[in-house]
Design a protein around this motif. Structure first.
Motif, PDB file in Angstrom:
ATOM      1  N   ALA A 184      35.442  44.678  48.096  1.00 47.20           N
ATOM      2  CA  ALA A 184      36.122  45.954  47.890  1.00 47.20           C
ATOM      3  C   ALA A 184      37.248  45.786  46.878  1.00 47.20           C
ATOM      4  CB  ALA A 184      36.665  46.480  49.219  1.00 47.20           C
ATOM      5  N   GLY A 185      37.370  46.757  45.998  1.00 45.58           N
ATOM      6  CA  GLY A 185      38.386  46.709  44.956  1.00 45.58           C
ATOM      7  C   GLY A 185      37.823  46.279  43.617  1.00 45.58           C
ATOM      8  N   SER A 186      36.613  45.763  43.608  1.00 45.96           N
ATOM      9  CA  SER A 186      35.965  45.358  42.361  1.00 45.96           C
ATOM     10  C   SER A 186      35.289  46.568  41.737  1.00 45.96           C
ATOM     11  CB  SER A 186      34.902  44.289  42.630  1.00 45.96           C
ATOM     12  OG  SER A 186      35.464  43.173  43.267  1.00 45.96           O
ATOM     13  N   SER A 187      35.339  46.664  40.424  1.00 41.66           N
ATOM     14  CA  SER A 187      34.682  47.783  39.751  1.00 41.66           C
ATOM     15  C   SER A 187      33.342  47.337  39.183  1.00 41.66           C
ATOM     16  CB  SER A 187      35.564  48.315  38.614  1.00 41.66           C
ATOM     17  OG  SER A 187      35.572  47.414  37.524  1.00 41.66           O
ATOM     18  N   ALA A 188      32.425  48.277  39.080  1.00 34.89           N
ATOM     19  CA  ALA A 188      31.106  47.985  38.523  1.00 34.89           C
ATOM     20  C   ALA A 188      31.242  47.500  37.080  1.00 34.89           C
ATOM     21  CB  ALA A 188      30.216  49.218  38.593  1.00 34.89           C
ATOM     22  N   LYS A 189      32.189  48.046  36.343  1.00 39.10           N
ATOM     23  CA  LYS A 189      32.410  47.643  34.956  1.00 39.10           C
ATOM     24  C   LYS A 189      32.811  46.164  34.871  1.00 39.10           C
ATOM     25  CE  LYS A 189      35.346  48.515  30.972  1.00 39.10           C
ATOM     26  NZ  LYS A 189      36.552  49.183  30.494  1.00 39.10           N
ATOM     27  N   ASP A 190      33.743  45.734  35.736  1.00 39.38           N
ATOM     28  CA  ASP A 190      34.174  44.335  35.739  1.00 39.38           C
ATOM     29  C   ASP A 190      33.037  43.403  36.164  1.00 39.38           C
ATOM     30  OD1 ASP A 190      36.686  45.096  34.905  1.00 39.38           O
ATOM     31  OD2 ASP A 190      37.573  45.027  36.915  1.00 39.38           O
ATOM     32  N   VAL A 191      32.259  43.824  37.153  1.00 41.67           N
ATOM     33  CA  VAL A 191      31.137  43.016  37.626  1.00 41.67           C
ATOM     34  C   VAL A 191      30.093  42.870  36.521  1.00 41.67           C
ATOM     35  CG1 VAL A 191      29.221  42.912  39.273  1.00 41.67           C
ATOM     36  CG2 VAL A 191      31.514  43.536  40.055  1.00 41.67           C
ATOM     37  N   ARG A 192      29.797  43.972  35.820  1.00 42.86           N
ATOM     38  CA  ARG A 192      28.843  43.903  34.706  1.00 42.86           C
ATOM     39  C   ARG A 192      29.341  42.947  33.615  1.00 42.86           C
ATOM     40  NH1 ARG A 192      28.774  49.516  35.056  1.00 42.86           N
ATOM     41  NH2 ARG A 192      26.993  50.248  36.221  1.00 42.86           N
ATOM     42  N   GLY A 193      30.651  42.990  33.339  1.00 42.93           N
ATOM     43  CA  GLY A 193      31.224  42.104  32.325  1.00 42.93           C
ATOM     44  C   GLY A 193      31.045  40.635  32.679  1.00 42.93           C
ATOM     45  N   VAL A 194      31.296  40.280  33.940  1.00 46.68           N
ATOM     46  CA  VAL A 194      31.117  38.898  34.381  1.00 46.68           C
ATOM     47  C   VAL A 194      29.634  38.526  34.352  1.00 46.68           C
ATOM     48  CG1 VAL A 194      31.341  37.321  36.345  1.00 46.68           C
ATOM     49  CG2 VAL A 194      33.228  38.851  35.760  1.00 46.68           C
ATOM     50  N   ALA A 195      28.778  39.446  34.774  1.00 52.62           N
ATOM     51  CA  ALA A 195      27.334  39.185  34.772  1.00 52.62           C
ATOM     52  C   ALA A 195      26.835  38.901  33.360  1.00 52.62           C
ATOM     53  CB  ALA A 195      26.585  40.366  35.375  1.00 52.62           C
ATOM     54  N   GLN A 196      27.330  39.654  32.398  1.00 58.43           N
ATOM     55  CA  GLN A 196      26.920  39.446  31.008  1.00 58.43           C
ATOM     56  C   GLN A 196      27.493  38.132  30.469  1.00 58.43           C
ATOM     57  OE1 GLN A 196      28.207  42.504  28.301  1.00 58.43           O
ATOM     58  NE2 GLN A 196      26.674  41.939  26.792  1.00 58.43           N
ATOM     59  N   ARG A 197      28.753  37.851  30.776  1.00 55.30           N
ATOM     60  CA  ARG A 197      29.420  36.636  30.286  1.00 55.30           C
ATOM     61  C   ARG A 197      28.709  35.365  30.755  1.00 55.30           C
ATOM     62  NH1 ARG A 197      35.378  35.265  32.369  1.00 55.30           N
ATOM     63  NH2 ARG A 197      35.317  33.039  31.983  1.00 55.30           N
ATOM     64  N   PHE A 198      28.275  35.350  32.028  1.00 51.15           N
ATOM     65  CA  PHE A 198      27.652  34.163  32.598  1.00 51.15           C
ATOM     66  C   PHE A 198      26.126  34.224  32.614  1.00 51.15           C
ATOM     67  CE2 PHE A 198      31.924  33.870  34.393  1.00 51.15           C
ATOM     68  CZ  PHE A 198      32.202  32.531  34.202  1.00 51.15           C
ATOM     69  N   GLY A 199      25.548  35.345  32.237  1.00 51.79           N
ATOM     70  CA  GLY A 199      24.093  35.487  32.271  1.00 51.79           C
ATOM     71  C   GLY A 199      23.554  35.434  33.690  1.00 51.79           C
ATOM     72  N   ILE A 200      24.186  36.149  34.602  1.00 51.67           N
ATOM     73  CA  ILE A 200      23.803  36.108  36.018  1.00 51.67           C
ATOM     74  C   ILE A 200      22.443  36.784  36.201  1.00 51.67           C
ATOM     75  CG2 ILE A 200      24.398  36.884  38.344  1.00 51.67           C
ATOM     76  CD1 ILE A 200      27.362  36.665  37.527  1.00 51.67           C
ATOM     77  N   PRO A 201      21.439  36.020  36.675  1.00 50.67           N
ATOM     78  CA  PRO A 201      20.108  36.595  36.859  1.00 50.67           C
ATOM     79  C   PRO A 201      19.863  37.203  38.244  1.00 50.67           C
ATOM     80  CG  PRO A 201      20.005  34.224  37.120  1.00 50.67           C
ATOM     81  CD  PRO A 201      21.431  34.564  36.798  1.00 50.67           C
ATOM     82  N   TYR A 202      20.704  36.853  39.215  1.00 51.85           N
ATOM     83  CA  TYR A 202      20.470  37.331  40.578  1.00 51.85           C
ATOM     84  C   TYR A 202      21.100  38.711  40.786  1.00 51.85           C
ATOM     85  CZ  TYR A 202      24.972  34.876  41.034  1.00 51.85           C
ATOM     86  OH  TYR A 202      26.250  34.415  40.845  1.00 51.85           O
ATOM     87  N   ALA A 203      20.667  39.375  41.857  1.00 45.80           N
ATOM     88  CA  ALA A 203      21.114  40.737  42.153  1.00 45.80           C
ATOM     89  C   ALA A 203      22.603  40.761  42.500  1.00 45.80           C
ATOM     90  CB  ALA A 203      20.300  41.306  43.313  1.00 45.80           C
ATOM     91  N   LEU A 204      23.309  41.737  41.950  1.00 45.92           N
ATOM     92  CA  LEU A 204      24.728  41.931  42.221  1.00 45.92           C
ATOM     93  C   LEU A 204      24.950  43.313  42.825  1.00 45.92           C
ATOM     94  CD1 LEU A 204      26.240  40.480  38.919  1.00 45.92           C
ATOM     95  CD2 LEU A 204      26.216  39.404  41.171  1.00 45.92           C
ATOM     96  N   TYR A 205      25.822  43.352  43.821  1.00 47.29           N
ATOM     97  CA  TYR A 205      26.125  44.596  44.501  1.00 47.29           C
ATOM     98  C   TYR A 205      27.632  44.714  44.688  1.00 47.29           C
ATOM     99  CZ  TYR A 205      21.180  44.364  45.675  1.00 47.29           C
ATOM    100  OH  TYR A 205      19.818  44.279  45.598  1.00 47.29           O
ATOM    101  N   LEU A 206      28.060  45.923  45.069  1.00 50.26           N
ATOM    102  CA  LEU A 206      29.458  46.188  45.384  1.00 50.26           C
ATOM    103  C   LEU A 206      29.594  46.489  46.867  1.00 50.26           C
ATOM    104  CD1 LEU A 206      30.275  48.628  42.432  1.00 50.26           C
ATOM    105  CD2 LEU A 206      30.968  46.233  42.613  1.00 50.26           C
ATOM    106  N   ASP A 207      30.641  45.971  47.467  1.00 53.60           N
ATOM    107  CA  ASP A 207      30.978  46.281  48.866  1.00 53.60           C
ATOM    108  C   ASP A 207      32.163  47.239  48.815  1.00 53.60           C
ATOM    109  OD1 ASP A 207      31.195  46.276  51.607  1.00 53.60           O
ATOM    110  OD2 ASP A 207      32.114  44.294  51.730  1.00 53.60           O
ATOM    111  N   ASP A 208      31.892  48.475  48.393  1.00 53.76           N
ATOM    112  CA  ASP A 208      32.944  49.452  48.111  1.00 53.76           C
ATOM    113  C   ASP A 208      33.957  49.622  49.236  1.00 53.76           C
ATOM    114  OD1 ASP A 208      31.939  50.128  45.550  1.00 53.76           O
ATOM    115  OD2 ASP A 208      30.447  51.437  46.480  1.00 53.76           O
ATOM    116  N   ALA A 209      33.487  49.818  50.445  1.00 52.15           N
ATOM    117  CA  ALA A 209      34.387  50.096  51.569  1.00 52.15           C
ATOM    118  C   ALA A 209      34.709  48.848  52.382  1.00 52.15           C
ATOM    119  CB  ALA A 209      33.768  51.164  52.465  1.00 52.15           C
TER     120      ALA A 209
END
Length: 171
Positions: free
Chosen positions: A100-125
């Motif tokens: 919680a507190g993480s934004s989809a934009k920041d997560v996408r940025g890290v995924a692109q930077r590291f080339g993350i191939p596995y599924a990423l999700y947000l735990d919004d609440a």
């Protein structure tokens, strides 16, 4: 005779060193847990869709709770990417859940930077982290066996050898 003693001492030294590193790494990161079943986890995809994560019979899961602004989380990401590229398949699934507190934009940025191939999700609440007993510090990684039982909980950055060792002895 002296040469054989020296070789025996060298072997003993290296064996002690390897075992010492292994036991230290296990003590440092592994928190004792009671085996519990993985409950269905309500998470959001990076495009905002609600999804339910469940374990699948015969497939182990490595669930990594992390944050895009957490230095230890970013430090362990290359190991998770390498693990996914080499071992992921019908018997192992890796999932990243940004706390919680993480934004989809920041997560996408890290995924692109590291080339993350596995599924990423947000735990919004924060519901998913609450359902697995609470995630107080990131990264926290859960190891789920093929029967859907949480058999490992690691708090802090975990190294690739520790993950592989646990996967080899997964029951």
């Amino acid at each position: 005779m002296l040469r054989k003693k020296r070789q025996a001492l060298e072997i003993l030294f290296w064996l002690s060193l390897v075992l010492g590193v292994y036991f230290f790494s296990q003590w440092r990161g592994a928190a004792p847990i009671q085996v519990q079943r993985l409950p269905p986890l309500s998470v959001s995809s990076l495009d905002g869709r609600q999804e339910i994560l469940r374990s699948h019979p015969g497939q182990a899961m490595l669930i990594n709770f992390w944050s895009p602004d957490c230095p230890p989380c970013l430090a362990e990401t290359p190991a998770l990417v390498a693990l996914d590229k080499t071992l992921s398949g019908p018997h192992l699934r890796i999932v990243g859940i940004a706390v919680a507190g993480s934004s989809a934009k920041d997560v996408r940025g890290v995924a692109q930077r590291f080339g993350i191939p596995y599924a990423l999700y947000l735990d919004d609440a924060g519901e998913a982290s609450h359902r697995v007993g609470g995630v107080v510090l990131t990264p926290t990684t859960l190891l789920v066996n093929g029967r859907g039982e949480i058999v490992g909980r690691f708090v802090g950055a975990i190294s690739l050898p520790v993950i592989v060792w646990k996967l080899l002895w997964l029951g």
